[in-house]
Scaffold this active site. Structure first.
Site, PDB file in Angstrom:
ATOM      1  N   ASP A  53       0.837  -1.200   0.000  1.00  0.00           N
ATOM      2  CA  ASP A  53       0.000   0.000   0.000  1.00  0.00           C
ATOM      3  C   ASP A  53       0.872   1.250   0.000  1.00  0.00           C
ATOM      4  O   ASP A  53       1.505   1.576   1.001  1.00  0.00           O
ATOM      5  CB  ASP A  53      -0.901  -0.038   1.250  1.00  0.00           C
ATOM      6  N   GLU A 132      31.045  10.117   2.277  1.00  0.00           N
ATOM      7  CA  GLU A 132      31.728   9.919   3.563  1.00  0.00           C
ATOM      8  C   GLU A 132      30.806  10.399   4.688  1.00  0.00           C
ATOM      9  O   GLU A 132      30.960  11.522   5.180  1.00  0.00           O
ATOM     10  CB  GLU A 132      33.015  10.743   3.627  1.00  0.00           C
ATOM     11  N   GLU A 134      29.402  11.031   8.274  1.00  0.00           N
ATOM     12  CA  GLU A 134      29.830  11.038   9.675  1.00  0.00           C
ATOM     13  C   GLU A 134      28.604  10.777  10.545  1.00  0.00           C
ATOM     14  O   GLU A 134      27.478  11.017  10.116  1.00  0.00           O
ATOM     15  CB  GLU A 134      30.456  12.394  10.025  1.00  0.00           C
ATOM     16  N   GLU A 215      35.987  10.729  14.835  1.00  0.00           N
ATOM     17  CA  GLU A 215      36.009  12.037  14.185  1.00  0.00           C
ATOM     18  C   GLU A 215      36.227  13.146  15.228  1.00  0.00           C
ATOM     19  O   GLU A 215      36.377  12.881  16.411  1.00  0.00           O
ATOM     20  CB  GLU A 215      34.710  12.264  13.392  1.00  0.00           C
ATOM     21  N   GLU A 223      33.543   8.062  11.699  1.00  0.00           N
ATOM     22  CA  GLU A 223      33.382   7.957  10.240  1.00  0.00           C
ATOM     23  C   GLU A 223      33.884   6.600   9.784  1.00  0.00           C
ATOM     24  O   GLU A 223      34.886   6.090  10.302  1.00  0.00           O
ATOM     25  CB  GLU A 223      34.174   9.058   9.538  1.00  0.00           C
ATOM     26  N   HIS A 272      30.668  14.379   2.899  1.00  0.00           N
ATOM     27  CA  HIS A 272      31.356  14.797   1.683  1.00  0.00           C
ATOM     28  C   HIS A 272      31.115  13.734   0.623  1.00  0.00           C
ATOM     29  O   HIS A 272      31.169  12.544   0.924  1.00  0.00           O
ATOM     30  CB  HIS A 272      32.859  14.941   1.943  1.00  0.00           C
ATOM     31  N   ARG A 342      39.200  23.608   2.973  1.00  0.00           N
ATOM     32  CA  ARG A 342      38.116  22.757   3.440  1.00  0.00           C
ATOM     33  C   ARG A 342      36.835  23.524   3.714  1.00  0.00           C
ATOM     34  O   ARG A 342      35.807  22.938   4.030  1.00  0.00           O
ATOM     35  CB  ARG A 342      38.559  21.955   4.673  1.00  0.00           C
ATOM     36  N   GLU A 360      35.194  16.604  -4.731  1.00  0.00           N
ATOM     37  CA  GLU A 360      34.523  16.270  -3.472  1.00  0.00           C
ATOM     38  C   GLU A 360      33.581  17.428  -3.136  1.00  0.00           C
ATOM     39  O   GLU A 360      34.031  18.546  -2.897  1.00  0.00           O
ATOM     40  CB  GLU A 360      35.595  16.108  -2.385  1.00  0.00           C
ATOM     41  N   ARG A 362      31.280  19.144  -0.602  1.00  0.00           N
ATOM     42  CA  ARG A 362      31.399  19.049   0.854  1.00  0.00           C
ATOM     43  C   ARG A 362      30.174  19.510   1.653  1.00  0.00           C
ATOM     44  O   ARG A 362      30.136  19.342   2.852  1.00  0.00           O
ATOM     45  CB  ARG A 362      32.632  19.845   1.330  1.00  0.00           C
TER      46      ARG A 362
END
Length: 471
Positions: A53, A132, A134, A215, A223, A272, A342, A360, A362
Site C-alpha cells: 500500500d 563519507e 559522519e 572524528e 566515520e 562529503h 576545506r 569532493e 562538501r
C-alpha cells in the site's frame, strides 16, 4: 559479476533462508521493509513483484490509487547480520502496476533515470560516487516537546562534560577535549570495537570498507570510509551503511545518529561526496588544468556551484542541516572550489593517480536521501558541462580571512531549509531534464519539507527563553 534471480534462489537454499525482507526507500530517505516467508518467495516475485500500500508512505500516493509493486533487484541480495533467523535482504524498485514503469516518486527509480540520462546525453557512461557520512554514537538520548515545555539531553561517557560524573565502575577520566576527537588511541577512543564490528558487518553485506576512525566531535563522532561505486549501487550501499551503524550501536546498548548537528559547540556531521564521470573506461575529470582537472571537470564544478542553493533542498534536507552550515567553522559554506580549502563547497582531493581524479562536494549531510542527492548532483554537474559553466578562479586562501571586498564576491550555500525550498522552486529545470525528476515529484517533496519548516517555526525553543524571557 551481477547476481541473477537464479543465483538468489540458490542462495536462499544454500543459506537455509527463512524470510526474504523486501526493502525500499521513501522520499525522506528512510528505508522501509516488508518480510515474506521463504515458501511465499518464488521466482514470480522477480517477474510480477510484491503488492503493498503506497498511500501510507509520506509524500506518496493518495488513498484511491494506493496499490504499488515492489520489484526486487537480485544483485542487491545479502544476508541480514542482525536477525535471529536467517533473513535475506533485497533492495527493490517501486513500480506502478498500471503501466509497469518505475513510480515517479520512487527515489531509486529517479536515481536509475539519472544514470540512463547520463548515457543518453552521450557525455559519459558511468558516474562514480563515494560518500563519507559522519555519525555520532551516544550512550543514550532523551527529548520531549509538549505544551509544558521542551528539552533534549544527551548522555555520553566519552563527552568532555562527563568528567564529573560518578560511574558504577568508576570514572576513568580518559577523554578528548571539545573538538579533540580526531583521533587519539583507546582508551580515549572508546568506540574502536564498535566500529570494527560495523565494518565487518558491512563487508558481510557486500559493502567494501577502506578506513574507519573517530572524528573531531569528542562525544562519540565517527566515520567509516567506504569504496566508491556507480550511482545507484552506491546509494544502495549508503542505506546498508546506515542500517548497519544503527543496529551495531544498538547491539552494544548505544544509540547512533546521522543528524547533522546534535551537539551545540562541537563539529556537526557532514557527508562529503566524491564524484567523477567516466566514458569507455576513461576518467573524464582528468586533464591538465587546475589540480590536474579537465575542462569537463571544471564545468561540472561550475554546474554544482551554480545550482548549489537549489541542491541544498535535497542534500541538506532538514531544519537541523542548517545548524551545521554556519560561517566561521569548518563548514563548507562558500560556493567556491579549491584543492586545499576545506571551507570551500568543492574540494579537489590530492591523488597520486590521474585515474583517481575527482571532485569532493562538501556541503551535503548524511540525512539526505542518497538516491536523490547523487542524482541531483549529477544533473547539476552535467548541466554545467552542457552549458560550459566555468566556476571562475579557485580560492586557495583561507576563505574566512579574505578581505571583505573579496569575501563579498563569494556566494554562500542556503542558511535555512525554507530558503533552500524557495531556491529549488526558482531553479529546478536542470533536475527535470530528460524526465529524471518530475515537477510533480519535486512539488510533493517541497510540500513534505515545508511541513517540517512550519512545525519548527511554530515551536518555542529553549534558547528563546535565554534571549527574551526578561525582555
Amino acid at each position: 559479476m551481477a547476481m541473477s534471480a537464479n543465483d538468489v534462489m540458490k542462495m536462499i537454499k544454500d543459506k537455509e533462508v527463512k524470510f526474504v525482507d523486501l526493502r525500499f526507500t521513501d522520499t525522506r530517505g528512510k528505508e522501509q521493509h516488508v518480510s515474506v516467508p521463504v515458501k511465499a518467495f518464488t521466482m514470480d516475485k522477480f517477474e510480477s513483484g510484491h503488492f503493498f500500500d503506497g498511500s501510507s508512505i509520506a509524500g506518496w500516493k493518495s488513498i484511491e490509487a494506493s496499490d504499488m509493486l515492489l520489484m526486487p533487484d537480485p544483485d542487491s541480495a545479502r544476508m541480514d547480520p542482525f536477525t535471529d533467523e536467517p533473513v535475506l535482504n533485497i533492495t527493490c524498485d517501486c513500480v506502478e502496476p498500471t503501466d509497469g514503469k518505475g513510480y515517479d516518486r520512487d527515489p531509486r527509480t529517479i536515481a536509475k533515470r539519472a544514470e540512463a540520462y547520463l548515457k543518453s546525453s552521450g557525455l559519459g557512461d558511468t558516474a562514480y560516487f563515494g560518500p563519507e557520512p559522519e555519525f555520532f554514537i551516544f550512550d543514550s538520548v532523551t527529548w520531549n516537546v509538549d505544551m509544558s515545555g521542551c528539552f533534549c539531553k544527551i548522555k555520553s561517557e566519552e563527552a568532555p562534560w562527563s568528567s564529573g560524573e560518578e560511574y558504577e565502575g568508576g570514572n576513568m577520566g580518559h577523554r578528548a577535549p571539545v573538538k579533540g576527537g580526531y583521533f587519539p588511541v583507546p582508551p580515549t577512543d572508546t568506540l574502536q570495537d564498535i566500529r570494527n564490528a560495523m565494518v565487518l558487518a558491512m563487508e558481510q553485506q557486500g559493502v567494501e570498507c577502506e578506513v574507519h576512525h573517530h572524528e573531531v566531535g569528542a562525544m562519540g563522532q565517527n566515520e567509516i570510509g567506504t569504496k566508491f561505486n556507480s550511482l545507484v549501487k552506491r546509494a544502495d550501499w549508503m542505506q546498508i551503511l546506515k542500517y548497519t551503524v544503527w543496529n551495531v550501536a544498538h547491539s552494544y546498548g548505544k544509540t547512533a545518529t546521522f543528524m547533522p548537528k546534535p551537539i551545540v559547540g562541537d563539529n556537526g556531521s557532514g557527508m562529503h561526496v566524491h564524484q567523477s564521470v567516466w566514458k569507455g573506461g576513461q576518467n573524464l575529470f582528468t586533464g591538465n588544468g587546475y589540480s590536474g582537472l579537465s575542462d569537463f571537470a571544471l564545468y561540472y564544478i561550475g554546474g554544482i556551484i551554480k545550482h548549489a542553493k537549489a541542491l541544498n533542498a535535497i542534500t541538506n534536507p532538514g531544519t537541523n542541516s542548517y545548524k551545521r552550515l554556519v560561517p566561521g567553522f569548518e563548514a563548507p559554506i562558500n560556493l567556491a572550489y579549491s584543492s586545499r580549502n576545506r571551507s570551500a563547497a568543492c574540494r579537489i582531493p590530492l591523488v597520486t593517480s590521474p585515474k583517481a581524479r575527482r571532485v569532493e562536494v562538501r556541503f551535503p549531510d548524511p540525512t539526505t536521501n542518497p538516491y536523490l542527492a547523487f542524482a541531483a548532483m549529477l544533473m547539476a554537474g552535467l548541466d554545467g558541462v552542457q552549458n560550459k559553466i566555468h566556476p571562475g578562479d579557485p580560492v586557495d586562501k583561507n576563505l574566512y580571512d579574505l578581505p571583505p571586498a573579496q569575501a563579498k564576491k563569494i556566494q554562500n550555500v542556503c542558511s535555512s531549509l525554507d530558503m533552500a525550498i524557495d531556491q529549488m522552486n526558482k531553479d529546478r529545470e536542470f533536475l527535470t531534464k530528460g524526465g529524471v525528476f518530475s515537477d510533480d515529484m519535486l512539488d510533493a517533496y517541497c510540500a513534505l519539507k515545508m511541513e517540517e519548516v512550519t512545525r519548527f517555526r511554530m515551536t518555542t525553543h529553549p534558547v528563546e527563553f535565554d534571549m527574551y524571557y526578561s525582555s
